[in-house]
Write a protein that holds these residues in place. Structure first.
Motif, mmCIF file in Angstrom:
data_model
loop_
_atom_site.group_PDB
_atom_site.id
_atom_site.type_symbol
_atom_site.label_atom_id
_atom_site.label_comp_id
_atom_site.label_asym_id
_atom_site.label_seq_id
_atom_site.Cartn_x
_atom_site.Cartn_y
_atom_site.Cartn_z
ATOM 1 N N LYS A 39 22.930 17.282 40.226
ATOM 2 C CA LYS A 39 23.251 15.889 39.887
ATOM 3 C C LYS A 39 23.306 15.788 38.368
ATOM 4 O O LYS A 39 22.420 16.304 37.670
ATOM 5 N N GLY A 44 24.060 9.900 39.692
ATOM 6 C CA GLY A 44 25.155 10.844 39.939
ATOM 7 C C GLY A 44 25.298 11.286 41.390
ATOM 8 O O GLY A 44 24.375 11.172 42.192
ATOM 9 N N GLU A 45 26.501 11.807 41.674
ATOM 10 C CA GLU A 45 26.819 12.329 43.003
ATOM 11 C C GLU A 45 26.123 13.681 43.193
ATOM 12 O O GLU A 45 25.904 14.409 42.221
ATOM 13 N N ARG A 46 25.816 13.995 44.436
ATOM 14 C CA ARG A 46 25.211 15.300 44.743
ATOM 15 C C ARG A 46 26.352 16.298 44.940
ATOM 16 O O ARG A 46 27.201 16.091 45.803
ATOM 17 N N VAL A 47 26.371 17.352 44.166
ATOM 18 C CA VAL A 47 27.503 18.294 44.210
ATOM 19 C C VAL A 47 27.025 19.727 44.477
ATOM 20 O O VAL A 47 26.184 20.248 43.746
ATOM 21 N N SER A 71 32.536 14.244 38.918
ATOM 22 C CA SER A 71 31.211 14.882 38.773
ATOM 23 C C SER A 71 31.296 16.216 38.045
ATOM 24 O O SER A 71 30.463 16.507 37.177
ATOM 25 N N LEU A 218 26.743 16.454 51.487
ATOM 26 C CA LEU A 218 25.916 15.370 50.921
ATOM 27 C C LEU A 218 24.466 15.809 50.798
ATOM 28 O O LEU A 218 24.024 16.220 49.752
ATOM 29 N N TYR A 262 39.373 11.819 50.950
ATOM 30 C CA TYR A 262 39.074 10.801 49.920
ATOM 31 C C TYR A 262 39.861 11.027 48.625
ATOM 32 O O TYR A 262 39.433 10.592 47.556
ATOM 33 N N GLU A 266 38.910 9.642 44.930
ATOM 34 C CA GLU A 266 38.451 10.633 43.943
ATOM 35 C C GLU A 266 39.291 10.548 42.665
ATOM 36 O O GLU A 266 38.751 10.592 41.554
ATOM 37 N N CYS A 269 38.376 7.424 40.725
ATOM 38 C CA CYS A 269 37.057 7.601 40.118
ATOM 39 C C CYS A 269 37.157 8.405 38.809
ATOM 40 O O CYS A 269 36.557 8.048 37.797
#
Ligand code: FAD
Ligand code: FES
Length: 284
Positions: A39, A44-47, A71, A218, A262, A266, A269
């Motif tokens: 993150k 933040g997004e989990r990547v 991200s 996720l 998505y 994306e 974003c």
């Protein structure tokens, strides 16, 4: 050193960076084929990114990241000495490392980084390692020297012919086979179409194939079902059952549909992030 601190950062190409991160607990447990979730900041997004290397003594793990969306751009904007908000892992099932005989290890784009620890472990287990490294163009071909050091044969391909053989990794595989190379197993990591066609060719050539799948992840612990993939007609969760699966059995078309779900959001974003991070010095 602070937990999750970037100890070293090296830019490998315009959009690809290598980070050594201080994460001693992960470095102690990591095995080939596993990944971590990063993150950039608290919101933040989990990547998911693959564990490319680890050094137990130094307490560091190595990841290689290609900036393709918000991200990953945020990650690659980070500098040496900065901190990742979260580094969770090691996650996923390690790849089964044993003596297969002769193995073909095929990496496409940033997939070369992801396949590197597997190639290294397979070499240590006594296999003859044939590495096929593919990229769109010369500048995107990473880790060639590192792969050469652990491979018996290394073939590089570029789509535009700017380096190595012109063409796709499948052309190189067919050529090796036509030249008499007997290959017992293949490990493939890269974009979904590349993995699909590579595994299909391996099936045709009688080579047992394995592909590391990249669905959207996720939680990474088998709880949310987001990383669902179909393998041999059964539902599997890539984050705990994989990410590596038998290539012949994977429904790559479904994987492709699900990872593209998505795209619009994306892109929006990333655009919003870029607009809010434009340097305004000198504009007024
Ligand atoms: C097991 C695994 C290992 C990976 N290892 C690496 C690696 O070593 N280096 C590397 O550069 N990339 C790796 N990836 C891909 C990386 O996770 C995605 O590029 C990243 O999540 C994109 O996020 P973004 O916000 O930058 O881009 P976005 O614009 O949000 O997405 C771009 C594309 O990335 C994929 N993606 C988006 N969100 C996720 C998510 N949460 N999980 C998985 N895929 C997503 C989708 O296909 C999407 O279309 C790995 C993916 C998986 C599943
Ligand atoms: S990411 Fe949630 S189950 Fe795999």
């Amino acid at each position: 050193m602070t937990k999750n601190e970037i100890v070293t950062k090296i830019n490998l190409s315009k959009d690809i960076a290598r980070f050594d991160i201080f994460a001693p607990l992960i470095a102690r447990k990591a095995r080939a084929g596993q990944f971590v979730i990063l993150k950039a900041n608290a919101a933040g997004e989990r990547v998911p990114v693959t564990l490319v290397d680890w050094d137990e003594k130094r307490g560091t793990i190595t990841v290689i990241i290609q900036a393709i969306g918000k991200s990953t751009v945020m990650f690659n904007d980070k500098k040496q000495g900065e901190i990742f908000e979260a580094v969770a892992g090691p996650l996923g099932a390690p790849v089964e490392i044993k003596k297969y005989g002769t193995v073909a290890v095929v990496g496409g784009g940033v997939g070369i980084a992801e396949v590197y620890p597997i190639a290294k472990a397979l070499k240590s287990a006594g296999n003859k390692v044939i590495s096929i490294l593919g990229a769109r163009t010369k500048d995107l071909l990473i880790l060639e020297q590192e792969m050469r050091q652990i491979s018996d044969i290394t073939v590089c391909t570029t789509d535009d012919g700017s380096y190595g053989q012109k063409g796709l990794v499948t052309d190189a595989l067919q050529k090796l086979r036509d030249g008499g190379e007997k290959i017992d197993a293949g490990f493939v990591i890269g974009p979904v179409p590349m993995m699909k066609f590579c595994c299909r060719l391996m099936q045709k050539l009688g080579i047992k194939s394995y592909a590391s799948l990249n669905p959207i992840i996720l939680d990474g612990t088998g709880m949310c079902g987001c990383c669902r993939v179909s393998v041999g007609g059964k539902i599997k969760f890539a984050c705990v059952d994989g990410p590596m699966f038998e290539g012949d059995l994977v429904d790559f078309d479904e994987l492709s549909r699900r990872t593209g779900e998505y795209k619009k959001e994306e892109a929006a974003c990333l655009l919003k992030y870029r607009e809010s991070h434009v340097c305004k010095v000198g504009l007024h």
